[in-house]
Design a protein around this motif. Structure first.
Motif: not given
Length: 324
Positions: A270-277, A20-25, A54-58, A46-50
């Motif tokens: 990975p966050i879409p539109p990136q593909s899973r390996l 659902r796009g929620k952070t897995r805290e 592809y993330l919203t401000p929220e 919040l780097g390239s690895t992060g």
């Protein structure tokens, strides 16, 4: 906030989201706890690895807030802030400061070409508008904007511009910066093939993609540098390079997430539109990380430096990986 000077190993953190796009805290809590137990000196979400583009401000706020809570002031949290507009960067930083971060890595993005004066004005204006320590960052191959040594030297006169992260991999450029900034500004390596050399030249640490997957080994590299054990450090850096070859072969964030899944962390895809390996890629990543973690030479180096193999075990230790 933790105002101690930044130094050592700062892993780039992933951004684990559910369907659902929620952070897995809870996942971030376990990952951060394991990294700190392994001896890392700071954390950088919040780097390239992060996957920050592809993330919203929220979502960015949620990820950073979760990391700050999990770190619980044990190590500094220094997220990346990337923006096209000066005002947007300031707004983002102020929102992150309310979450309790200890500083930020400042990244300029560009859509239209920018003059050298415009690039300098962005960094100077943002730094002067906020109160936290600033890590300057330029990665022209990724973001299309260069921050030259001359500009870094000029910006180092601003009191809260205290660090620079160099991703060029050009040791002459790094040495020029170090020679000219004196004690005003400290330099971190951001390139995986030269961290030991950057430390030898006078750098203070490594903001490291591999450290999210191999924290003990990355911390051991820093410890060996501090001890002046350069040959041992070089041997360890060469072994760690096998992980970076995977990062070059596969998508960075997808590769790190696959590695963490192999270590037992439910970080998601990975966050879409990136593909899973592919399953084959997952097997290769699993195997290589297992080989590195099982390398007795690495364990011997860590034990001889600190008395233990990199500190307390992680929640899902890399040494638990099975090869094959």
């Amino acid at each position: 906030m933790n105002r101690a000077p930044f130094h050592g190993i700062f892993p780039y953190l992933i951004s684990p989201l559910d369907d659902r796009g929620k952070t897995r805290e809870s996942v971030l809590h376990d990952l951060v706890g394991g990294l700190i137990q392994s001896g890392v000196h700071g954390l950088s979400p919040l780097g390239s690895t992060g996957e920050f583009p592809y993330l919203t401000p929220e979502q960015r706020i949620d990820v950073v807030r979760a990391v700050v809570r999990a770190a619980a002031s044990r190590v500094p949290v220094v997220p990346g802030v990337a923006a096209y507009a000066t005002g947007d960067a300031v707004q983002q930083i102020n929102a992150l400061l309310e979450c309790g971060v200890d500083g930020i890595i400042l990244i300029l993005q560009a859509y239209f070409p920018l003059s050298s004066a415009a690039v300098l004005d962005f960094y100077a204006s943002v730094a002067e508008a906020v109160s936290c320590p600033i890590v300057l960052y330029s990665n022209p191959r990724l973001l299309g904007v260069d921050l030259t040594p001359d500009q870094i030297v000029e910006l180092s006169a601003i009191p809260n511009v205290q660090y620079a992260k160099d991703a060029s991999g050009e040791t002459g450029r790094i040495l020029s910066i170090l020679n000219r900034v004196g004690e005003r500004l400290k330099v971190f390596s951001a390139s995986a093939h030269v961290p030991l050399l950057v430390l030898q030249l006078g750098g203070v640490g490594w903001m490291a993609g591999p450290a999210c997957l191999l924290p003990r080994e990355s911390v051991a590299l820093y410890q060996l540098a501090v001890a002046g054990r350069w040959q041992d450090g070089l041997e360890l850096q060469r072994r760690l390079w096998r992980a970076n070859e995977l990062f070059q072969k596969y998508s960075l964030a997808a590769c790190v997430k696959a590695g963490l899944q192999a270590q037992g962390f439910d970080v998601g895809d990975p966050i879409p539109p990136q593909s899973r390996l592919s399953a084959e890629a997952h097997r290769e990543i699993h195997q290589v990380l297992g080989q590195i973690a099982a390398d007795e030479g690495t364990q011997t180096l860590v034990r001889s430096q600190s008395g233990e193999p990199g500190g307390s075990p992680r929640t899902a230790p890399s040494s638990a990986l099975q090869t094959g």
